[in-house]
Design a protein around this motif. Structure first.
Motif, PDB file in Angstrom:
ATOM      1  N   ALA A   1      52.504   1.696 -11.124  1.00  0.00           N
ATOM      2  CA  ALA A   1      52.302   0.770 -12.029  1.00  0.00           C
ATOM      3  C   ALA A   1      52.116   0.638 -13.517  1.00  0.00           C
ATOM      4  N   PHE A   2      52.042   1.893 -14.017  1.00  0.00           N
ATOM      5  CA  PHE A   2      51.881   1.919 -15.618  1.00  0.00           C
ATOM      6  C   PHE A   2      52.876   1.601 -16.202  1.00  0.00           C
ATOM      7  N   ARG A   3      54.279   1.930 -15.499  1.00  0.00           N
ATOM      8  CA  ARG A   3      55.407   1.544 -16.128  1.00  0.00           C
ATOM      9  C   ARG A   3      55.977   0.144 -15.958  1.00  0.00           C
ATOM     10  N   GLN A   4      55.408  -0.643 -15.159  1.00  0.00           N
ATOM     11  CA  GLN A   4      55.830  -1.956 -14.987  1.00  0.00           C
ATOM     12  C   GLN A   4      56.234  -2.876 -16.192  1.00  0.00           C
TER      13      GLN A   4
ATOM     14  N   ILE B   1      43.085  -6.779 -28.243  1.00  0.00           N
ATOM     15  CA  ILE B   1      44.110  -7.053 -26.979  1.00  0.00           C
ATOM     16  C   ILE B   1      45.541  -7.133 -27.563  1.00  0.00           C
ATOM     17  N   CYS B   2      46.498  -6.878 -26.661  1.00  0.00           N
ATOM     18  CA  CYS B   2      47.907  -6.985 -27.013  1.00  0.00           C
ATOM     19  C   CYS B   2      48.773  -7.352 -25.638  1.00  0.00           C
ATOM     20  N   ALA B   3      49.794  -7.848 -25.877  1.00  0.00           N
ATOM     21  CA  ALA B   3      50.622  -8.266 -24.700  1.00  0.00           C
ATOM     22  C   ALA B   3      51.903  -7.466 -24.633  1.00  0.00           C
ATOM     23  N   VAL B   4      52.381  -6.767 -23.510  1.00  0.00           N
ATOM     24  CA  VAL B   4      53.541  -5.960 -23.521  1.00  0.00           C
ATOM     25  C   VAL B   4      54.010  -6.341 -22.298  1.00  0.00           C
ATOM     26  N   GLY B   5      55.371  -6.770 -22.262  1.00  0.00           N
ATOM     27  CA  GLY B   5      55.993  -7.001 -20.830  1.00  0.00           C
ATOM     28  C   GLY B   5      55.384  -8.103 -20.068  1.00  0.00           C
ATOM     29  N   ASN B   6      54.556  -9.024 -20.426  1.00  0.00           N
ATOM     30  CA  ASN B   6      53.905 -10.098 -20.160  1.00  0.00           C
ATOM     31  C   ASN B   6      52.857  -9.317 -19.277  1.00  0.00           C
ATOM     32  N   PHE B   7      52.281  -8.279 -19.576  1.00  0.00           N
ATOM     33  CA  PHE B   7      50.927  -7.814 -19.188  1.00  0.00           C
ATOM     34  C   PHE B   7      50.057  -7.780 -20.262  1.00  0.00           C
TER      35      PHE B   7
ATOM     36  N   VAL C   1      30.263   2.436 -27.744  1.00  0.00           N
ATOM     37  CA  VAL C   1      31.706   2.226 -28.017  1.00  0.00           C
ATOM     38  C   VAL C   1      32.659   2.863 -26.977  1.00  0.00           C
ATOM     39  N   SER C   2      33.620   1.981 -26.322  1.00  0.00           N
ATOM     40  CA  SER C   2      34.436   2.361 -25.267  1.00  0.00           C
ATOM     41  C   SER C   2      35.870   2.856 -25.655  1.00  0.00           C
ATOM     42  N   ASN C   3      36.422   3.681 -25.150  1.00  0.00           N
ATOM     43  CA  ASN C   3      37.714   4.043 -25.115  1.00  0.00           C
ATOM     44  C   ASN C   3      38.575   3.558 -24.077  1.00  0.00           C
ATOM     45  N   ALA C   4      37.827   2.884 -23.074  1.00  0.00           N
ATOM     46  CA  ALA C   4      38.631   2.192 -22.051  1.00  0.00           C
ATOM     47  C   ALA C   4      39.833   1.225 -22.261  1.00  0.00           C
ATOM     48  N   VAL C   5      40.884   1.201 -21.661  1.00  0.00           N
ATOM     49  CA  VAL C   5      41.741   0.479 -21.436  1.00  0.00           C
ATOM     50  C   VAL C   5      42.071  -0.423 -20.216  1.00  0.00           C
ATOM     51  N   HIS C   6      41.946  -1.603 -20.300  1.00  0.00           N
ATOM     52  CA  HIS C   6      42.271  -2.319 -18.930  1.00  0.00           C
ATOM     53  C   HIS C   6      43.611  -3.212 -19.286  1.00  0.00           C
ATOM     54  N   ARG C   7      44.194  -3.450 -18.176  1.00  0.00           N
ATOM     55  CA  ARG C   7      45.528  -4.121 -18.076  1.00  0.00           C
ATOM     56  C   ARG C   7      45.374  -5.258 -17.122  1.00  0.00           C
ATOM     57  N   TYR C   8      45.620  -6.536 -17.342  1.00  0.00           N
ATOM     58  CA  TYR C   8      45.890  -7.648 -16.665  1.00  0.00           C
ATOM     59  C   TYR C   8      47.267  -7.854 -16.162  1.00  0.00           C
ATOM     60  N   ASP C   9      47.480  -8.235 -14.903  1.00  0.00           N
ATOM     61  CA  ASP C   9      48.624  -8.323 -14.479  1.00  0.00           C
ATOM     62  C   ASP C   9      48.657  -9.860 -14.125  1.00  0.00           C
ATOM     63  N   PRO C  10      49.280 -10.851 -14.594  1.00  0.00           N
ATOM     64  CA  PRO C  10      49.377 -12.237 -14.264  1.00  0.00           C
ATOM     65  C   PRO C  10      50.089 -12.662 -12.828  1.00  0.00           C
ATOM     66  N   ARG C  11      50.959 -11.701 -12.217  1.00  0.00           N
ATOM     67  CA  ARG C  11      51.710 -11.795 -11.209  1.00  0.00           C
ATOM     68  C   ARG C  11      50.679 -11.745 -10.009  1.00  0.00           C
TER      69      ARG C  11
ATOM     70  N   SER D   1      42.549 -13.092 -28.385  1.00  0.00           N
ATOM     71  CA  SER D   1      43.493 -14.131 -27.894  1.00  0.00           C
ATOM     72  C   SER D   1      44.819 -13.683 -27.861  1.00  0.00           C
ATOM     73  N   ALA D   2      45.786 -13.853 -26.758  1.00  0.00           N
ATOM     74  CA  ALA D   2      47.242 -13.626 -26.909  1.00  0.00           C
ATOM     75  C   ALA D   2      47.992 -14.546 -25.905  1.00  0.00           C
ATOM     76  N   VAL D   3      49.159 -14.690 -26.064  1.00  0.00           N
ATOM     77  CA  VAL D   3      49.955 -15.485 -25.404  1.00  0.00           C
ATOM     78  C   VAL D   3      50.598 -14.728 -24.123  1.00  0.00           C
ATOM     79  N   LEU D   4      50.401 -15.295 -23.033  1.00  0.00           N
ATOM     80  CA  LEU D   4      51.016 -14.740 -21.705  1.00  0.00           C
ATOM     81  C   LEU D   4      51.654 -15.773 -20.823  1.00  0.00           C
ATOM     82  N   GLN D   5      52.840 -15.412 -20.181  1.00  0.00           N
ATOM     83  CA  GLN D   5      53.708 -16.360 -19.465  1.00  0.00           C
ATOM     84  C   GLN D   5      52.969 -16.369 -17.992  1.00  0.00           C
ATOM     85  N   LEU D   6      52.045 -17.719 -17.638  1.00  0.00           N
ATOM     86  CA  LEU D   6      51.393 -17.653 -16.237  1.00  0.00           C
ATOM     87  C   LEU D   6      52.192 -18.574 -15.392  1.00  0.00           C
TER      88      LEU D   6
END
Length: 592
Positions: free
Chosen positions: A261-264, A322-328, A351-361, A573-578
């Motif tokens: 999943a992390f390579r998607q 936040i940032c977008a990579v590969g539409n994630f 203060v957190s070091n956590a990283v969460h990823r959103y998958d629009p698929r 904010s960031a732009v994603l393809q949904l």
């Protein structure tokens, strides 16, 4: 010379047809009977020959039919012939779905092209859920190009509705192959899960044995990367239809796509690309004056001014990145309320070091490897296939000079060259794969900074650039074409913005924003920079604003765009393809 003119009597053609109808009704001068299934239809050879190339050829002097008083027609029905003859004698064609095929069959066979065109237009004008599959089959059967385009487009736009109804599914099972192939191959299907398309294809192929030859041609357009992993494994191990080696290989690639999943984001291709995707602005984190920090995530269609809610954040957060990579979408660090102080009014949040990823698929969040340092009020950016986190603070008194890079292919963070100073509240942007950071506060200084630094990842060093004309803190940056812009920060006494030319190493003041704001979201859409929500000063108090304003970078011009569903501050904010979703998204938005 004598003058002359031509005069047109518009009523003459209609009068001639009317006379022909009268003669036909009275049985006068009818020189042929057309016989179909034992039923005879009186007619005039001259009018038939004028209206149909088929009859024109039939009634040539040298043909047998030219001298016959009765002509038997084998390939048309009595109903169809009646409708076509009525059209020839009146220019009016009686049309209904029940008699459409009979009419088209007769009009096509007898080469009455005007009647065929009217049937095609009837299909285009009368498409509905209850008849679209039938109309698509008729259009395909009689090769009606305009009707084929219309029915295929209707099916693509409305297949989600058909799949929600048992009757609709049954209709789809009767659909012709070409129309189904057009639907499955379309990039513009909305509100339909890929699993539903896969199941439809399997049902359609199994519906008739003669369709098995179409299995591969349909399945090669299924985007297996969008099908859930367990469903893929089940389909591969227990296929309901015969799978070719090519299709099996596509399924295995999709299984591998899900398994790592992390390579998607690095292995995106058509099989994992959303259909009907459009750019949406994601509003993530922050809060409202009444609720404090919120988990809800909003998406805004900037072209159609539509809002919708997506899957909520796993945690409440502010001062994050936040940032977008590969539409994630990646959400990094920030301050998150502790369980005992679950609100935005906590004096000091962890203060957190956590990283969460959103998958629009899948409209789901997952947690990936956390940063090496906990960070808030830092900056991050995506460079090629990496995410870079720069500076920030670990708590109220401890600042970072550290910089770390997230390797998506390994799901691993690693340190790189430190900043020249420990700092927080700075901003960053990327130009030609070089990171630029501006402003912020240094640990050993009280005042905000005008400093600008650049970081070349290949060389691994920081280089000082020309300073801004304004010291900024908590501001934001954006890259548009070859220019970097800096926008408002916290507690700035003016609303000036400026731009930086990396090639000339030069700053230029621009038109100021009319209204002050800070803690806002910022995105670039084409050549316009949008500032969304945030806080502003009103009656000597900080208040959240719902306003969305846009800055035209080409013309140095500001304008109001719209309003958020509710005032938000501290968002990113960031732009994603949904892809368009079904109506539950609209219901979720009403709860916001």
């Amino acid at each position: 010379m004598m003058s002359y003119f031509l005069a047109l009597c518009k009523s003459h053609p209609g009068a001639v047809l009317a006379r022909y109808r009268d003669l036909r009704a009275e049985g006068l001068l009818c020189d042929v009977f057309l016989e179909v299934s034992g039923k005879e239809f009186p007619a005039h050879k001259s009018l038939l020959a004028c209206s149909s190339d088929y009859f024109r050829a039939m009634f040539k002097d040298y043909t047998r039919e030219s001298k016959a008083s009765v002509v038997r027609l084998q390939a048309v029905s009595a109903t169809g012939l009646q409708h076509v003859l009525d059209f020839i004698y009146s220019s009016w064609l009686s049309l209904s779905l029940d008699a459409l095929e009979d009419t088209l069959e007769a009009a096509s066979y007898l080469q009455v092209t005007e009647a065929v065109a009217l049937c095609s237009q009837y299909i285009v004008n009368n498409l509905g859920l209850e008849n679209c599959c039938f109309c698509a089959n008729v259009a395909f059967k009689f090769c009606l190009p305009d009707a084929i385009l219309a029915t295929d487009k209707y099916l693509v736009n409305n297949i989600w509705k058909l799949l929600e109804q048992e009757v609709g599914i049954m209709e789809l099972l009767e659909l012709n192959f070409k129309s189904l192939l057009t639907v499955v191959a379309s990039d513009d299907i909305s509100k339909v899960k890929e699993l539903s398309l896969l199941r439809l294809v399997v049902k359609w192929v199994k519906h008739e044995k003669t369709r098995l030859v179409y299995t591969s041609r349909l399945l090669e357009h299924i985007r297996f990367g969008l099908v859930p992993l367990e469903e893929l494994r089940d389909f591969y191990s227990r296929p309901e239809v015969l799978l070719t080696g090519t299709i099996k290989n596509s399924i295995i690639q999709a299984i591998n796509y899900h398994s790592f999943a992390f390579r998607q984001p690095l292995v995106q291709d058509k099989s994992s690309t959303l259909r009907n995707q459009k750019p949406w602005i994601m509003l993530v984190g922050g809060g409202t004056a009444h609720e404090g920090l919120v988990k809800k995530v909003l998406a805004f269609d900037v072209y159609n001014h539509k809002w919708r809610a997506t899957a909520p954040l796993p945690v409440k957060v502010q001062n994050h990145c936040i940032c977008a990579v590969g539409n994630f979408l990646y959400v990094l660090g920030g301050e998150t309320p502790s369980p005992s102080h679950d609100d935005a009014k906590s004096v000091a949040m962890p203060v957190s070091n956590a990283v969460h990823r959103y998958d629009p698929r899948s409209d789901q969040w997952m947690e990936v490897m956390g940063m090496l340092e906990s960070r808030a009020q830092f900056s991050c950016c995506a460079v090629e296939n990496s995410i870079v986190a720069v500076g920030g603070r670990a708590d109220a008194k401890s600042f970072h000079s550290s910089v770390e890079i997230y390797d998506l292919s390994r799901n691993r963070w690693a340190k790189t060259r430190d900043l020249p100073h420990k700092m927080h509240g700075h901003a960053s942007a990327v130009h030609n794969n070089i990171i630029y950071i501006t402003g912020g506060k240094y640990m050993d200084q009280v005042n905000t900074s005008k400093d600008v630094y650049s970081f070349n990842m290949l060389k691994g060093d920081w280089k000082k650039q020309a300073p801004m004309s304004i010291a900024r803190f908590g501001h934001q940056m954006a890259t548009v074409k070859e220019t970097i812009f800096t926008f408002l920060g916290i507690y700035e006494p003016f609303c000036d913005i400026e731009k930086f030319d990396p090639l000339l190493n030069q700053w230029t003041r621009l038109r100021p924003l009319i209204f002050d704001r800070f803690c806002y979201g910022l995105v670039v859409v084409e050549e316009t920079v949008l500032l969304l929500g945030g806080r502003k000063w009103q009656d000597a108090q900080e208040v959240a604003t719902p306003n969305v304003v846009g800055y035209d970078t080409e013309n140095d011009y500001w304008e109001d765009i719209c309003k958020l569903p509710c005032p938000l501050y501290g968002l990113k904010s960031a732009v994603l393809q949904l892809s368009d979703r079904a109506t539950e998204d609209e219901k979720n938005l009403k709860r916001v």
